[in-house]
Structure formats: C-alpha cells, structure tokens
Scaffold this active site. Structure first.
Site, mmCIF file in Angstrom:
data_model
loop_
_atom_site.group_PDB
_atom_site.id
_atom_site.type_symbol
_atom_site.label_atom_id
_atom_site.label_comp_id
_atom_site.label_asym_id
_atom_site.label_seq_id
_atom_site.Cartn_x
_atom_site.Cartn_y
_atom_site.Cartn_z
ATOM 1 N N ILE A 45 -0.766 2.452 -4.262
ATOM 2 C CA ILE A 45 -0.954 2.749 -2.841
ATOM 3 C C ILE A 45 -0.681 1.461 -2.065
ATOM 4 C CG2 ILE A 45 -2.551 3.612 -1.085
ATOM 5 C CD1 ILE A 45 -4.182 4.890 -3.441
ATOM 6 N N GLU A 46 0.412 1.473 -1.324
ATOM 7 C CA GLU A 46 0.798 0.257 -0.586
ATOM 8 C C GLU A 46 0.212 0.269 0.819
ATOM 9 O OE1 GLU A 46 5.089 0.051 -1.059
ATOM 10 O OE2 GLU A 46 4.833 -0.538 -3.167
ATOM 11 N N CYS A 55 -2.405 -1.327 -7.379
ATOM 12 C CA CYS A 55 -1.534 -0.791 -8.430
ATOM 13 C C CYS A 55 -2.109 0.513 -8.986
ATOM 14 C CB CYS A 55 -1.422 -1.776 -9.591
ATOM 15 S SG CYS A 55 -0.529 -3.279 -9.206
ATOM 16 N N GLU A 57 -2.578 1.374 -12.070
ATOM 17 C CA GLU A 57 -3.520 1.167 -13.176
ATOM 18 C C GLU A 57 -4.925 0.898 -12.646
ATOM 19 O OE1 GLU A 57 -0.601 -0.223 -12.677
ATOM 20 O OE2 GLU A 57 0.352 -0.894 -14.523
ATOM 21 N N CYS A 88 0.910 -5.293 -14.433
ATOM 22 C CA CYS A 88 0.942 -6.646 -13.857
ATOM 23 C C CYS A 88 -0.246 -7.446 -14.399
ATOM 24 C CB CYS A 88 0.922 -6.585 -12.334
ATOM 25 S SG CYS A 88 -0.716 -6.302 -11.637
HETATM 26 N N1 THU Z 1 2.815 -1.709 -9.347
HETATM 27 C C1 THU Z 1 1.941 -0.910 -10.023
HETATM 28 O O1 THU Z 1 1.419 0.061 -9.482
HETATM 29 N N2 THU Z 1 1.671 -1.219 -11.309
HETATM 30 C C2 THU Z 1 2.249 -2.234 -12.004
HETATM 31 O O2 THU Z 1 1.879 -2.497 -13.128
HETATM 32 C C3 THU Z 1 3.320 -3.016 -11.387
HETATM 33 C C4 THU Z 1 3.404 -2.900 -9.907
HETATM 34 C C5 THU Z 1 3.148 -1.354 -7.964
HETATM 35 C C6 THU Z 1 2.620 -2.268 -6.912
HETATM 36 C C7 THU Z 1 3.618 -2.047 -5.796
HETATM 37 O O3 THU Z 1 3.224 -0.920 -5.040
HETATM 38 C C8 THU Z 1 4.909 -1.706 -6.501
HETATM 39 O O4 THU Z 1 4.551 -1.359 -7.825
HETATM 40 C C9 THU Z 1 5.918 -2.831 -6.531
HETATM 41 O O5 THU Z 1 5.355 -4.005 -6.986
#
Ligand code: THU
Length: 131
Positions: A45-46, A55, A57, A88
């Site tokens: 969710i950005e 993220c 996870e 990440c």
């Molecule tokens: N993102 C994740 O949801 N999980 C990860 O393990 C890597 C990155 C998301 C964060 C952001 O919304 C997008 O991917 C790009 O970085």
C-alpha cells in the site's frame, strides 16, 4: 511437503490484485501461515508521502499479529512484475521477530514453479531481543 505451498501462493497472488501501487506500479501480494494454521494475506500500500508505503509482507504479518497470531511458519510472496520476488530488508527483520521454534519458510514463484527457501537464507545472524 511440509505446508500447502500452492494454497499459500494462491492467497499471495489474490492479495496482489488488491495492491495500491500507483507510484511504482509494482504490485506485491503476500500470505503468511501462522502457528495456529491460519493464513493471512496482504498487499503493498503506497502513499503520496512515499516513505509511508507498507510492503505486502509486513501488511500480512501485521494483520496476523493484530489478530493474536504471534508465530509465523511460512511466508509466500508474489509479484506479477517480478519472478522470485524476494522480501526487502525491513520485511526480513519483521519476519524474523515472529519466527518461533521452527524456521520460517519463504516461498517465491518462478512462473508456475514454487521455490522454497529458509529464513536464514535471507537473514543470517538475525537480531532479536530475547527479553
Ligand atoms: N514491495 C513489497 O511490497 N514487498 C517487497 O518485498 C519489495 C517491495 C513494494 C513496496 C513498494 O510499494 C513497491 O514494492 C516498490 O518498491
């Protein structure tokens, strides 16, 4: 086969469809299997204030923990944008916090093939305060 990896990946895939990622356009879904056998899923969710992004996870893990589930056995991660989408660094640390006696298994998708790795492959010598 220890857990239902296919089901976990299906849940992660479903969750990725809920991704709110208008800025990166990088959708991610994750699901977690808890010590009580429950599955929770989440998506990334950005936010317009980029640093507020969560993220997939951590979204799934926080849903599980806020529902009283404090042990994680497995995490599946799916992105339609990336084969074998790995967690990440921040998510690795959060997963490690909720690892119990059994080492967490981390499932990623390479097309239709599921790849299964262990927590220590992603975060060796992890940090945890053992109060
Ligand atoms: N993102 C994740 O949801 N999980 C990860 O393990 C890597 C990155 C998301 C964060 C952001 O919304 C997008 O991917 C790009 O970085």
């Amino acid at each position: 086969m220890k857990y239902d990896y296919k089901l976990l990946m299906e849940r992660a895939k479903e969750a990725s469809k809920m991704s709110y990622s208008p800025f990166s356009k990088f959708a991610v879904g994750a699901s977690v299997l808890t010590g009580n056998g429950k599955i929770y899923s989440g998506c990334n969710i950005e936010n317009s204030s980029f640093g507020m992004t969560i993220c997939a996870e951590r979204c799934a893990i926080f849903k599980a923990v806020s529902d009283g589930e404090k042990e994680i056995l497995a995490v599946a991660i799916f992105s339609p944008n990336e084969s074998d989408c790995y967690p990440c660094g921040a998510c690795r640390q959060v997963m490690y916090e909720f690892q119990g006696e059994k080492e967490i298994e981390i499932i990623t998708a390479e097309k239709d093939k599921l790849n299964i790795k262990k927590m220590s492959d992603f975060l060796p010598y992890g940090f945890k305060i053992h109060g």
